[in-house]
Design a protein around this motif. Structure first.
Motif, PDB file in Angstrom:
ATOM      1  N   PHE A   1       0.828  -1.209   0.000  1.00  0.00           N
ATOM      2  CA  PHE A   1       0.000   0.000   0.000  1.00  0.00           C
ATOM      3  C   PHE A   1       0.865   1.263   0.000  1.00  0.00           C
ATOM      4  CE2 PHE A   1      -3.270  -2.926   1.815  1.00  0.00           C
ATOM      5  CZ  PHE A   1      -4.203  -2.751   0.815  1.00  0.00           C
ATOM      6  N   SER A   2       2.035   1.205   0.630  1.00  0.00           N
ATOM      7  CA  SER A   2       2.933   2.369   0.592  1.00  0.00           C
ATOM      8  C   SER A   2       3.414   2.626  -0.835  1.00  0.00           C
ATOM      9  CB  SER A   2       4.123   2.144   1.529  1.00  0.00           C
ATOM     10  OG  SER A   2       3.691   2.025   2.863  1.00  0.00           O
ATOM     11  N   ARG A   3       3.703   1.553  -1.560  1.00  0.00           N
ATOM     12  CA  ARG A   3       4.113   1.711  -2.960  1.00  0.00           C
ATOM     13  C   ARG A   3       2.978   2.318  -3.786  1.00  0.00           C
ATOM     14  NH1 ARG A   3       5.132  -3.027  -3.810  1.00  0.00           N
ATOM     15  NH2 ARG A   3       3.356  -3.692  -5.059  1.00  0.00           N
ATOM     16  N   THR A   4       1.750   1.873  -3.496  1.00  0.00           N
ATOM     17  CA  THR A   4       0.593   2.424  -4.216  1.00  0.00           C
ATOM     18  C   THR A   4       0.424   3.903  -3.929  1.00  0.00           C
ATOM     19  OG1 THR A   4      -0.529   0.272  -4.129  1.00  0.00           O
ATOM     20  CG2 THR A   4      -1.899   2.197  -4.541  1.00  0.00           C
ATOM     21  N   VAL A   5       0.597   4.318  -2.662  1.00  0.00           N
ATOM     22  CA  VAL A   5       0.477   5.735  -2.308  1.00  0.00           C
ATOM     23  C   VAL A   5       1.572   6.549  -2.993  1.00  0.00           C
ATOM     24  CG1 VAL A   5       0.596   7.384  -0.413  1.00  0.00           C
ATOM     25  CG2 VAL A   5      -0.677   5.247  -0.130  1.00  0.00           C
ATOM     26  N   GLY A   6       2.797   5.974  -3.027  1.00  0.00           N
ATOM     27  CA  GLY A   6       3.900   6.686  -3.678  1.00  0.00           C
ATOM     28  C   GLY A   6       3.656   6.880  -5.166  1.00  0.00           C
ATOM     29  N   LEU A   7       3.198   5.845  -5.838  1.00  0.00           N
ATOM     30  CA  LEU A   7       2.897   5.966  -7.269  1.00  0.00           C
ATOM     31  C   LEU A   7       1.770   6.956  -7.521  1.00  0.00           C
ATOM     32  CD1 LEU A   7       3.087   2.195  -8.334  1.00  0.00           C
ATOM     33  CD2 LEU A   7       4.763   3.988  -8.821  1.00  0.00           C
ATOM     34  N   LEU A   8       0.783   6.956  -6.607  1.00  0.00           N
ATOM     35  CA  LEU A   8      -0.346   7.876  -6.774  1.00  0.00           C
ATOM     36  C   LEU A   8       0.104   9.326  -6.638  1.00  0.00           C
ATOM     37  CD1 LEU A   8      -3.392   7.700  -7.298  1.00  0.00           C
ATOM     38  CD2 LEU A   8      -3.750   7.763  -4.822  1.00  0.00           C
ATOM     39  N   GLN A   9       1.044   9.593  -5.730  1.00  0.00           N
ATOM     40  CA  GLN A   9       1.540  10.959  -5.538  1.00  0.00           C
ATOM     41  C   GLN A   9       2.298  11.475  -6.768  1.00  0.00           C
ATOM     42  OE1 GLN A   9       3.802  10.549  -1.943  1.00  0.00           O
ATOM     43  NE2 GLN A   9       2.032  10.992  -0.625  1.00  0.00           N
ATOM     44  N   GLN A  10       2.897  10.570  -7.529  1.00  0.00           N
ATOM     45  CA  GLN A  10       3.633  10.997  -8.721  1.00  0.00           C
ATOM     46  C   GLN A  10       2.712  11.588  -9.790  1.00  0.00           C
ATOM     47  OE1 GLN A  10       6.045   7.755 -10.155  1.00  0.00           O
ATOM     48  NE2 GLN A  10       7.114   7.478  -8.179  1.00  0.00           N
ATOM     49  N   TYR A  11       1.424  11.246  -9.732  1.00  0.00           N
ATOM     50  CA  TYR A  11       0.497  11.748 -10.746  1.00  0.00           C
ATOM     51  C   TYR A  11       0.143  13.208 -10.537  1.00  0.00           C
ATOM     52  CZ  TYR A  11      -0.362   7.256 -12.965  1.00  0.00           C
ATOM     53  OH  TYR A  11      -0.219   6.092 -13.676  1.00  0.00           O
ATOM     54  N   VAL A  12       0.526  13.767  -9.399  1.00  0.00           N
ATOM     55  CA  VAL A  12       0.263  15.189  -9.172  1.00  0.00           C
ATOM     56  C   VAL A  12       0.998  16.028 -10.216  1.00  0.00           C
ATOM     57  CG1 VAL A  12       0.533  17.086  -7.530  1.00  0.00           C
ATOM     58  CG2 VAL A  12      -0.158  14.812  -6.735  1.00  0.00           C
ATOM     59  N   ASN A  13       2.174  15.569 -10.662  1.00  0.00           N
ATOM     60  CA  ASN A  13       2.987  16.311 -11.634  1.00  0.00           C
ATOM     61  C   ASN A  13       2.852  15.759 -13.057  1.00  0.00           C
ATOM     62  OD1 ASN A  13       4.068  17.929  -9.537  1.00  0.00           O
ATOM     63  ND2 ASN A  13       5.519  16.295  -9.020  1.00  0.00           N
ATOM     64  N   ASP A  14       1.829  14.942 -13.295  1.00  0.00           N
ATOM     65  CA  ASP A  14       1.650  14.384 -14.625  1.00  0.00           C
ATOM     66  C   ASP A  14       1.236  15.500 -15.597  1.00  0.00           C
ATOM     67  OD1 ASP A  14       1.253  11.652 -16.166  1.00  0.00           O
ATOM     68  OD2 ASP A  14      -0.421  12.984 -16.697  1.00  0.00           O
ATOM     69  N   ASP A  15       1.940  15.638 -16.728  1.00  0.00           N
ATOM     70  CA  ASP A  15       1.705  16.729 -17.683  1.00  0.00           C
ATOM     71  C   ASP A  15       0.298  16.651 -18.271  1.00  0.00           C
ATOM     72  OD1 ASP A  15       4.210  17.724 -17.234  1.00  0.00           O
ATOM     73  OD2 ASP A  15       5.146  16.625 -18.903  1.00  0.00           O
ATOM     74  N   ASP A  16      -0.075  15.460 -18.720  1.00  0.00           N
ATOM     75  CA  ASP A  16      -1.395  15.336 -19.339  1.00  0.00           C
ATOM     76  C   ASP A  16      -2.512  15.628 -18.346  1.00  0.00           C
ATOM     77  OD1 ASP A  16      -0.540  14.597 -21.954  1.00  0.00           O
ATOM     78  OD2 ASP A  16      -0.034  12.618 -21.156  1.00  0.00           O
ATOM     79  N   LEU A  17      -2.347  15.176 -17.101  1.00  0.00           N
ATOM     80  CA  LEU A  17      -3.372  15.415 -16.088  1.00  0.00           C
ATOM     81  C   LEU A  17      -3.479  16.899 -15.772  1.00  0.00           C
ATOM     82  CD1 LEU A  17      -5.449  14.178 -14.209  1.00  0.00           C
ATOM     83  CD2 LEU A  17      -3.643  13.771 -12.533  1.00  0.00           C
ATOM     84  N   LEU A  18      -2.313  17.584 -15.706  1.00  0.00           N
ATOM     85  CA  LEU A  18      -2.331  19.026 -15.427  1.00  0.00           C
ATOM     86  C   LEU A  18      -2.971  19.790 -16.581  1.00  0.00           C
ATOM     87  CD1 LEU A  18       1.200  19.480 -13.798  1.00  0.00           C
ATOM     88  CD2 LEU A  18      -1.021  19.588 -12.664  1.00  0.00           C
TER      89      LEU A  18
END
Length: 580
Positions: free
Chosen positions: A65-82
């Motif tokens: 679950f920690s790995r899942t939280v870490g991967l999820l936090q990386q999407y904050v800086n995703d170019d397409d999402l922004l």
């Protein structure tokens, strides 16, 4: 010496049992001592193993679950999402579609990174769409779900959000504590089914595992037996107070489970593993079972030599005692068969002969008593049948003399019905509705005679007792008695009421008048006459009916006399329904 004397006075069977206990007690004590000692050692080893396993499994869950939280936090800086969340209105349709496809591809990668992820969803309010890893097309924006998952959540305390019994890990950008209207929300839905399957594999001894939040807002259970897992969940909150920091016991449906727990500060959750104590200690139970089998075998072998002699005496006596008990209960059909022609064979034959003789005597006495009661019953009924004859002809004479033809027609009709009932057959019983109709015909005859002075009311009888059989001619003599002794002398306003009710398993027929002849002294004389009716040679109608009811129903039936609410005599005919 006193103890030895008491033992010497015991019967054969207690002596044998006592001897076996003295022989087997040391063996049992040694075997149980070995079993208890081995059980303690095995229990400690199992406890240590279970504690190590729950620590290991909790570390695996925390890592995943920690790995899942870490991967999820990386999407904050995703170019397409922004871009999609901030400048989608300035993008062409092709640019927007390319960004969505690239973002969906990365969501698929995040979903495949863990078996516990059921779905990855990106909620983007600006484009009014939700991009999910489980859908081929872009789905409509779910505002309710977005509002539930965008709430501020302290990930340092717990990463999970519970909504509609679904478990999520979500990140809002910007953080809701800074900006109340986030540009997007990234959420990972945890697969309860996958988590339950994984938890059920933690134990293979028939138990299971439970992962629960610290505040019990969410719980996931995995057990080999699903029903057993549900019962464990129902009791775990009450029983956890009895569990120590690592190992404890929980009782479910008379089964004891060894429970190990591990708290996680990272997940703000607790992992509990429970294993049936019986399965853990099965080798010791097998050893104990064989010890018992060995002891029972020794008892059986020792018992075989003495039991053959014992049964030669005890078993025939037990059969004879049981036969005497059945005889005490009135069973005269019992017959004993002697397997051997010995002393007990002689006793059995004499017992059978005695039972046959007793049966003959009892049958003769019973038949004689029945015939006597039947003869008395018919004699009493024969006294009642002609009792009304003389008064009837006198009424006909007066009506004919007065040329009262109309009432004469009604009277002869009711009179025909009256005599048809009493002469129809020789049966001693009749349905209650027929008996009531006969009494009503009598009241109609008397109403014609006393139409200016006496009012007669016959209430309808209860439907449920209309077909029960009652002795014939028990109601009309009571009504006749009321006319003759209470109402005939009244110049006006005479009243006679007949009512029937069912109460406490009895049929109560109440005949009540407003005559002024009855006094407490005369009532007491009538009551004494009823109680001594069998001693009176020429009985009145009341005594005859009371005596017939007592012969038919025993002490539960009969007549009860009181002063009624109308001021006259109240006669209650009591018929027990259960003995009808």
């Amino acid at each position: 010496m006193k103890f030895i004397r008491r033992i010497s006075r015991l019967r054969l069977l207690p002596k044998l049992i006592l001897t076996f206990l003295l022989v087997l007690s040391p063996l049992y004590f040694i075997g149980l001592k070995m079993n208890v000692s081995g059980s303690g050692i095995v229990r400690n080893e199992i406890s240590n193993s279970l504690s190590s396993r729950v620590d290991l499994y909790m570390e695996i869950l925390e890592s995943d679950f920690s790995r899942t939280v870490g991967l999820l936090q990386q999407y904050v800086n995703d170019d397409d999402l922004l871009k999609l969340s901030t400048s989608a209105s300035f993008m062409t349709d092709i640019e927007r579609m390319d960004s969505i496809l690239r973002l969906k591809s990365r969501l698929d990668l995040l979903k495949s990174s863990s078996n516990f992820i059921a779905n990855v969803i990106a909620y983007i309010p600006d484009i009014d769409r939700s991009i999910t890893s489980n859908e081929i097309d872009i789905t409509n924006f779910n505002r309710v779900e977005f509002e539930a998952l965008r709430q501020a959540n302290n990930r340092f305390q717990t990463p999970f959000i519970v909504w509609q019994d679904r478990l999520f890990i979500s990140i809002s950008y910007p953080d809701p504590s800074i900006n109340k209207s986030p540009r997007f929300v990234m959420a990972v839905e945890i697969s309860r089914q996958a988590l339950e399957t994984t938890l059920s594999r933690f134990t293979n001894e028939g138990g299971g595992a439970v992962l629960t939040g610290k505040n019990s807002l969410w719980t996931v259970s995995g057990a080999v037996d699903v029903q057993q897992g549900k019962k464990f969940l129902q009791q775990v909150e009450n029983e956890r107070k009895q569990i120590t920091s690592e190992i404890g016991n929980v009782k479910i449906d008379n089964m004891t489970f060894m429970v190990a727990q591990k708290d996680s500060e990272t997940l703000n959750a607790t992992l509990l593993m429970f294993v049936p104590t019986q399965s853990l200690l099965l080798p010791l139970q097998t050893y104990r079972m064989w010890l018992i089998i060995l002891s029972l075998s020794a008892v059986a072998i020792m018992f075989a030599f003495s039991f053959s002699i014992y049964r030669m005496i005890h078993r025939p006596l037990r059969i004879l005692v049981a036969a005497f008990r059945k005889l005490e209960q009135g069973d005269f059909e019992i017959s004993l068969k002697a397997p051997f022609q010995d002393e007990f064979g002689f006793l059995y034959e004499r017992f059978n002969a005695t039972v046959r003789q007793l049966g003959v005597l009892v049958h003769e006495v019973y038949e004689q008593q029945y015939r006597a009661q039947s003869a008395e019953l018919r004699h009493l009924q024969s006294q009642i049948n002609p009792h009304f004859l003389y008064n009837t002809y006198f009424i006909l004479y007066r009506m004919a003399k007065l040329h009262d033809n109309e009432n004469l027609i009604h009277l002869t009709k009711h009179l025909g019905e009256y005599f048809q009932y009493i002469t129809r057959d020789g049966s001693d019983k009749a349905p209650f509705d027929k008996e009531a109709q006969h009494a009503k015909s009598y009241m109609e005859i008397q109403s014609i005679r006393f139409r200016q002075r006496i009012k007669a009311v016959f209430e309808p009888i209860p439907q449920e007792v209309s077909n029960i059989l009652v002795p014939r001619l028990i109601l009309q003599p009571i009504i006749e008695n009321a006319y003759n002794y209470a109402l005939e002398q009244k110049a006006k306003d005479g009243l006679l009421i007949v009512n029937s009710v069912v109460q406490d398993g009895r049929l109560l027929v109440v005949v009540e008048d407003n005559g002024d002849q009855i006094t407490p002294e005369s009532l007491k004389k009538l009551q004494m006459l009823l109680s001594n009716g069998e001693l009176v040679a020429e009985s009145t109608g009341l005594v005859n009916v009371h005596r017939r009811l007592r012969i038919q129903y025993g002490p539960e039936g009969g007549i009860q006399l009181d002063i009624g609410s109308l001021g006259g005599l109240k006669v209650t005919i009591i018929i027990p329904l259960e003995r009808e």
